[in-house]
Structures are given as structure tokens and as C-alpha cells.
Design a protein around this motif. Sequence first.
Motif, short mmCIF file in Angstrom:
data_model
loop_
_atom_site.label_atom_id
_atom_site.label_comp_id
_atom_site.label_asym_id
_atom_site.label_seq_id
_atom_site.Cartn_x
_atom_site.Cartn_y
_atom_site.Cartn_z
N ALA A 1 -23.11 -0.10 21.47
CA ALA A 1 -24.03 -1.22 21.71
C ALA A 1 -23.55 -2.47 20.99
O ALA A 1 -23.56 -3.58 21.55
N SER A 2 -23.10 -2.30 19.74
CA SER A 2 -22.61 -3.45 18.98
C SER A 2 -21.35 -4.03 19.62
O SER A 2 -21.18 -5.26 19.69
N PHE B 1 -20.96 -7.75 21.00
CA PHE B 1 -19.91 -8.62 20.46
C PHE B 1 -19.02 -9.16 21.58
O PHE B 1 -18.68 -10.35 21.60
N SER B 2 -18.67 -8.29 22.53
CA SER B 2 -17.79 -8.73 23.62
C SER B 2 -18.49 -9.75 24.51
O SER B 2 -17.84 -10.49 25.23
N ARG B 3 -19.84 -9.80 24.45
CA ARG B 3 -20.59 -10.79 25.24
C ARG B 3 -20.93 -12.03 24.41
O ARG B 3 -21.78 -12.83 24.81
#
Lengths: 60, 476
Positions: B429-430, B434-436
Motif C-alpha cells: 500500500a505504501s 508513493f508511486s502515485r
Amino acid sequence: MKTLLKSLSFVGLAVMLAASLLVFSGVITQHSYRVIAMAGTALWFGTVPFWMKRRLHHSE
Amino acid sequence: MTPAQKTPSLVERLDALYEYDREPVTTKDLHGWKIFWATFAGENIAGTEFIIGPLFVMHGCSATAVLLGLLIGNLLAVLSWALVCAPIAVKTRLTTYWQLRKLGGPWLTVAYSAAYGAVMCILAGSMLRVSMTSIALPVEHVLGTPGQLPQAGWTALAVIVGSGIALLAVLGFEGMAIFSKMSAPWMVAVFFIAAMATLPSLGCGAFGDFWRVANEKIWIGVPSLDPNSGRPLSHWTIWHVIGFAWLCNMPQHFGMGDLTILRYARKWQMGFCSSAGMYLGHYCAWIASGILCAAAISRGIPTDPGPIAYLGAGIVGALCVVVAGWNVASPTLYRAGLALQVTTPNWSRWKVTLVVGAVMIVCACIPAILTHLDLLLATNALLLLPLGAFIFIDIWLFPLFGLRSNYAERTGLLISWPAASAWAAGMAASFIAFSRGAEPIFLALPEWAICVTLYIIFSAIQQKMVAPAEPPPAHA
């Protein structure tokens, strides 16, 4: 003897702190401050091994 | 091959490494307040302080954001140590490793050790790089300005200095730890004097000028340009400062890494001793290095640890950077070696330490390891945080929900699937967030909440639906 060495160590740190306050106030030059800081450092490392406990307090 | 001669399994080798710490600490081994004040103060003055303070300047924080944000963020960290970590430490008196083994099974501790070892290697690399910025000062014109990619001169320096650190970690870890203890008060003094002596160059000639200079010259609220991309860095608000100060040591408090230290505390209240480290190291030292960074920017000097410390205190400042880097790099390397020893085929400790030393040197060759230290620390926190959450839930909340604590140990499971799944889901989820574009600083609490929720749900399924009967006790 241990008390004397301990006192000298903290004198070393106190000298460094005093020099920084003096250069901040414009009483001494940057060069003098740096020389005094080196002397304080030498005093600290020259005396601290003789009184600071060498035992580590937790397992690593 | 007889059973006595058979090769020990991976789990048996890992257990053997931590055998010494297997039993809870006994009453005669407990320590008082003084030692915890000193421990926390000493452990939180390190080479990283020379990088983190400048981050707030470079990211355009205001003076209020830094001075107030650090006050609040460090308070949250102290409360986390005192109210979350310390009560568990004095209740169980076990290390993080054995506590995790009880709830998650031996394979979870293998995964934890591998993750921890990898993170320690990278952190040791960043500490080596910190030292290099100071050692390179006399030969900087030969080495050139560190760019984005590894360069030959800096790589040679990393090999020379890193080999020395690795050798020290192999030969005299205890000696390094004692030297670290002895140098801690001196390092605090150097941070203070360097900042004090630099203030006049920023136009601050009296204490009454400080607030004006802080707003106009130090934390001016405008992000600097990224030296690599040439674009402005992201703008940090007070929330970033609070989040960063809290997140920075999250693996130790919320992640329960300091159970290993605080299990020696007579009372849980000794967790408040962390305030010495937070307010000396993560408040005063960060502010001091921020002042040094602003002075360096105003003179067009690189904002790396070595140059800014030399600017503030001359040779003493440069020496402080070397000592601060080495003091952390050597024990970090030792811990990385210990954690990763399990993954090697019965190698001796010195051999493992030399190999992780090589990894440290490779990491130190990458200049971005310093410029992206905030990301590195956030990753470290997000990676290890869930495991602390599981310990917290297992000890305090499971009895309230009618669930059994230390389930893996009770049932002889090799791995707790609720813990492993919740850890993987929280991390995933993290990573997606982060990638978004989410700031890693703000991902800790959501990840903690996800891990806690999933761990409770999965454990309820495991204990009440899949295995409703109490299984026979197993030997750990």
C-alpha cells in the motif's frame, strides 16, 4: 586524580564554548577561535579515556 | 550422517546468533536513569545530523516551521518511546528478535533479519559518504565536485576509507563503541560552537538579531534548486517537519527496535530519557547544521557535511564529521553483518562483515545516497514499522479481543501468515501510494493502521475459524 582529569575534560569543552561566544561577540577572530577549539578538543580527548567508564551498558 | 553431525538449518543458525539474548533480562542486570540519559544522548548525535538540518533549509521551510515543527515532532517521538516502546520492553524484557519470533515464527525473523541487514548496509554506506565529504576536503580539487553518478576519485576514496571502517568493525567493534561514547559530548559541543561562530557571517551579531536572521537568511521559506535536476526541491511545511522528526527514529520506537535497549530499564518511565537524544541531537544539532548550511549557501560553498562543518569550526569541524560518520558506520556494519550472517553458508563473522563492508563501499560511491537521505530514512521506517505494530497489538490488544498472544510459538508455526500477509500488504500500500506521488513522510501512520487492522482480522480468522481448538504447546 580522576576528579582532576574529569575537570580538565570539561574545561576543554568549556573553553570551546567560550571561544564560540567570543567570536560571536566579535571579541576574538575566527582564526583564534579555531585554534582554541583545537586546543579544547585535544584536552577533551587527552583526558576522557582516563575517567569515562569503558563498560558498554547493553549487548550489541 | 548422524543427527549430531547434520548441518544446522537456517533458522537454527539464526537462533544461535542471538542465543545470548534469549532469556529475559534479570532484575540484577537492570539499569537506572543515568545510563539511559547517556545512551540516548550519545546515539542520536551522528553524521546524519549534518545532512538532515540542511534538508529543512533546502526544502524551503520557514523558521517557525523548523523551530516549532521540530519541537512537536520530537515530542511525538519521545512519547512514542515512553508510552509505546518502553512499557512493552519492561513487560517482556526480551529483544525485538525474540519477541518477533514468538508472535511471527522463525521464518518471519529470517525475513526481518534480511530486511534489517540490507537497510543497515545502505545506512553504513551513507555514513561512510558523510565521512568522505570531510576527508576529501584537502584533495577536493583533485576529486572534483560529486555529481549524480559515481566518479573514479570518489570511488577510490570510498574503497580506502570504507576498508578502514570494515577492518575496524572486524577487529575492534567494542573499541569503536567505547570511542563513540567518549566522543558524544564533544560532538554536541562542536555542533553548538560551529553554529554560534557562523551566525555573524549571516548578519547576526547579537542574540536579539537571531529571529530576524532566522527568517531572512536561514529558513527563508523558498526551496533551493536540486543540484542534479536544476529544478526547485519540494516545499516543506510544518507538517513535513513534524512528520520527519517523528518518522526519523520510527524503527526504534514504533518499530520496537529499542526493546533491545529499554529491556534493561527499571521503569517504563525511563523511555522519557529519549528526550536527551531528541532535543540535543534532533533539535539543537539539526538547527545548528541548518545554520551552517545557510552560511555555506550564502558563500557559494557546497552544502555537504564536510564543507559546512569546516566552515563552522575549521579542522575541529571536519574532524567531527569524520568521527560522527565512523562512529555510526562501524557499529552499523557490525549489526548488518550479524543480521545477514544467517544467509551465508556458515561463514565466520569476519568474513560476513567484510562482504557487507564491500556493499557499504558500493553504496557510498553513489552521491545520491546523501541527497536522498530523507527517502532512505523513510523507507527504513516504512519497512520495519509493521513489525513493531504486530508486537504492540499482540501484547496489548489480543488479550482484549480474546485472541492468544505469541500464537506462532504456542502452535509451533514456522511463520505467522497473518503477520507476513499484513506486512506485505502494508508495504505494498505504501509503495503504491508513493508511486502515485504521496510523500513518504506521511505514509507511516496509514501503513501502521493498515497493518494493525489486517493483522487483527487475519489473526482472528487464524485463531477462531481455521484453528478453533488450542493446539498442543510446541517447543520454541
